[in-house]
Design a protein around this motif. Sequence first.
Motif, PDB file in Angstrom:
ATOM      1  N   PRO A  83      47.326  43.784  47.417  1.00  0.00           N
ATOM      2  CA  PRO A  83      46.967  45.204  47.376  1.00  0.00           C
ATOM      3  C   PRO A  83      48.207  46.075  47.181  1.00  0.00           C
ATOM      4  N   VAL A  84      48.033  47.190  46.489  1.00  0.00           N
ATOM      5  CA  VAL A  84      49.096  48.184  46.318  1.00  0.00           C
ATOM      6  C   VAL A  84      48.635  49.447  47.027  1.00  0.00           C
ATOM      7  N   THR A  85      49.299  49.781  48.121  1.00  0.00           N
ATOM      8  CA  THR A  85      48.873  50.935  48.907  1.00  0.00           C
ATOM      9  C   THR A  85      49.463  52.219  48.353  1.00  0.00           C
ATOM     10  N   ILE A  86      48.801  53.321  48.657  1.00  0.00           N
ATOM     11  CA  ILE A  86      49.170  54.601  48.069  1.00  0.00           C
ATOM     12  C   ILE A  86      50.535  55.082  48.543  1.00  0.00           C
ATOM     13  N   ASP A  87      50.993  54.602  49.709  1.00  0.00           N
ATOM     14  CA  ASP A  87      52.285  55.052  50.227  1.00  0.00           C
ATOM     15  C   ASP A  87      53.421  54.083  49.917  1.00  0.00           C
ATOM     16  N   SER A  88      53.144  53.017  49.134  1.00  0.00           N
ATOM     17  CA  SER A  88      54.203  52.108  48.696  1.00  0.00           C
ATOM     18  C   SER A  88      54.904  52.713  47.494  1.00  0.00           C
ATOM     19  N   PRO A  89      56.106  52.239  47.137  1.00  0.00           N
ATOM     20  CA  PRO A  89      56.790  52.786  45.956  1.00  0.00           C
ATOM     21  C   PRO A  89      55.937  52.714  44.692  1.00  0.00           C
ATOM     22  N   ASP A  90      55.298  51.554  44.438  1.00  0.00           N
ATOM     23  CA  ASP A  90      54.436  51.444  43.264  1.00  0.00           C
ATOM     24  C   ASP A  90      53.217  52.342  43.395  1.00  0.00           C
ATOM     25  N   GLY A  91      52.654  52.408  44.601  1.00  0.00           N
ATOM     26  CA  GLY A  91      51.482  53.250  44.820  1.00  0.00           C
ATOM     27  C   GLY A  91      51.786  54.720  44.600  1.00  0.00           C
ATOM     28  N   LEU A  92      52.967  55.169  45.039  1.00  0.00           N
ATOM     29  CA  LEU A  92      53.356  56.561  44.814  1.00  0.00           C
ATOM     30  C   LEU A  92      53.526  56.851  43.329  1.00  0.00           C
ATOM     31  N   ASP A  93      54.113  55.904  42.591  1.00  0.00           N
ATOM     32  CA  ASP A  93      54.244  56.094  41.145  1.00  0.00           C
ATOM     33  C   ASP A  93      52.872  56.219  40.487  1.00  0.00           C
ATOM     34  N   ILE A  94      51.935  55.382  40.904  1.00  0.00           N
ATOM     35  CA  ILE A  94      50.588  55.421  40.330  1.00  0.00           C
ATOM     36  C   ILE A  94      49.907  56.740  40.671  1.00  0.00           C
TER      37      ILE A  94
END
Length: 669
Positions: free
Chosen positions: A49-60
Motif C-alpha cells: 500500500p502507498v499511504t497518502i502521508d508517505s513521500p510517494d503518496g504526497l506526490d500522488i
Amino acid sequence: MTDVILPSDVSYPADGFALFPDRSVVALRVNGELKDLATSVTADDTVEPVTIDSPDGLDILRHSAAHVMAQAVQRIKPQTNLGIGPPITDGFYYDFGTDEPFTPEDVKAIKKEMERIVRENQRFVRRVVTEEEARAELADEPFKLELIDLKGGSKEAAEGASVEVGAGELTIYDNVTKDGEVAWRDLCRGPHVPTTRTIGNGWDIQRIAGAYWRGSEKNPQLQRIYGTAWPTKDALRAYQQRLEEAAKRDHRKLGKELDLFSFPDEIGSGLSVWHPKGGTIRMEMEQHARRRHVEGGYTYVYTPHIAKEDLFLQSNHLVTYREGMFPPIHMDEERDAEGTITKAGNDYYLKPMNCPMHILIYKERARSYRDLPMRLAENGTVYRNELSGALHGLTRVRGFTQDDSHLFVTPEQLETEATRVLEFVISMLRDFGLNDFELELSMRDDEKSKWIGTDEFWEYSTNALRNVAVASGLKLTEVPGEAAFYGPKIDLKTRDAIGRVWQLSTVQVDPNLPERFELEYTGPDGEKHRPIMIHRALFGSIERFFAILLEHYAGAFPVWLSPVQVVAIPVAAEYGDYLDAIVERLRAHGVRAEVDHSDDRMQKKIRTHTTQKVPLQLIAGEQDRSAGTVSFRFRDGTQTNGIPVDEAVQRILLAIAQKTLVDTAEDLA
C-alpha cells in the motif's frame, strides 16, 4: 484476485482490483511500480500500500491536485492551453498558455472551481492510447502534442515532463463524474488518487509566475500557477506557519536589514557584493575552513577564472554544459598594419568548474603511488549563465565561490578516503551549528546506455560508498538511476532550525576525467595505473551556505561568526572611557568589539544593537566603574549584572572558542 474497495462514500463500481480498503491508501506499489488503487493484481504479484502521508503518496496527492487546478482553469478560461503539471517539494504547479495573465480575481475563481471539482467526487480513470489517438484527442493542445513528439526523451522535453510522457506506453487520465461522463482529460502517466474527493481540503493556491516552455527563452512564456496540497487541513496550516517563519528568515530580507550583501544593478543580475559585516562573516567561515583543511592534509591551490576553449573541450564541459557557460571571449588575435590576421586567436571561457584546472596541476609532473592520496583544495570562483528567472538571492547566482576539493586516489584508497571525507564534512558542518544529517546514495541506472565504465568498477565504487554511508550511522536512502553517468555519489542533506532540508556536501566518484586527461601514477609494481578522482564540495558554494546559515540562525549568529561580537554601551557619556579600556582588552584578543559613543539615549542604543542581532552588549555605569564590573545584556532582553571585568573577558573568549550560540543569560553562565 480481490475486488478493489474504494472509500466507502463512493457509490459507483470500481474499474479494476486492489487489496486495501484503508481510506489513507491512495495507490499501490505492484512489483515495485506505482499503480492506481483501481488496478488489477494477481496472487503472484507483490503488492504494497502507498499511504497518502508517505513521500510517494504526497506526490500522488499533489499531482492529482494539479490536475484539479488545470481542470478548474479550463472551466473558467476554456481557451487556455495546458503545459505540464508535476508535483514538486511541498506542492505542485501547472503551466498554462494564455493570452492574458492571470489576475487575483482569476485565482479566487479558480479556487472556488477547484472546491466544486473536489466535491463532485470525480474518478481518475486511466486509459492507454496510441500516439495517433492521443494526438486526435489533444488536437487543440499544442504543448501536449509537442510532448508526444518527444516521447521517450522526457528529460530533454521539459523539467517535470516525465509525469506526462516517458519511454513506455502513452496514457490519458479521464476525470469521470458519477453519471459516467468524462468531465475533463489530460495526457498523464499517473498514478492518481482514486477520486477528487480524496484530495480533501488541505490544499491552496500560492502564487503565479512566468515560465518559459521547456525552460528555454526561445520558447513561449507560459503562466505558472503554484499550489500546495497536504493530507489534512491541519497539515496545510502547519506548512503555512512554516512558510511564515521562513519569510521572516529570508536571507535576502535579512541581508538588507543587517547590511551584509547586495546585488547592484550596475554590476548585473546574480552577481553579489559583500558589505563589511557580511565580509567579516565570510572571512571567518573561510579562515575556519582553511585551518581545518590544512589540519586534514589538504593543500590549497589557486587557479584563474578563465581558460582557453581547448581545456573545456577536453573536460567535455563545452559539450555537456555549454548552455550553462557564459559566451566566449575572443583574444590573442594578431593583425598586420593592413588589418590582415597574421595569427589566429583563441576563445576563452569563464570557468564553470574548478576540476579541469586541478587536473592540470596533477599532470604537471609524474606521480607515484607514494604521492597519493593527493588532496587539493581551493576557494575557486566559478560562473554559470543561469536564466534570470531562476536567480534567487545568494542561493542561485551567476558567480559564486566553491570551497572545492579534488582528491586523487588509488582504487584501494577509495573507501578509506571517502570515509575520511564524509567524517571531515560532518565535523565541519557541526562546527557551524548544523547537527541533523541524512545521506543519499545515487546509483547507476539499469539501462546500460546511461552509464559508462565496467560492471566491476560500478559494483566496487558503489559498495565502497555504501559502506562509508552505513558506517556513518546516518539515515541512508539509496536512489537508483540518479548517479552521474561516470560514477556514484553520496549527497549529504541537513535539516535547519525550522525543519527545512538542504542538500549541502557531495562526495562524487569520478574515473571519467582521469581517463579523458590520461592521468597516471606509477604503482608499486612499476607499472602505470589510472587514479580515481573524488570531487568534494563541503559547503557547495560559500554564497549558498552563507544564505543557509543566515536563515538557520535568523541572522542571530553564534558569537564567533557575528560581525560585531560585543558592543559596549555607557549609561552616560562619562563612563565611555571605562568601557573603552575594556574593549581594548577584548580587541587585543581578536574580539570584534566597539563602544557606542553616539548621542542616542542608552535605551535607543540597546534597541539598535538588539535589532542588529549583536550577541553581547556590555553596559556600565557608576556602580560598575566603582566595582570594576560590567553588566551583560543578551539578545532576548535578559541581563546579568555585576560581572568582574576579568571574568567577563574570559566568558566572552570562551564563548568564541567554543562556538557557542549566545541568546540568553543562561547561554553565557
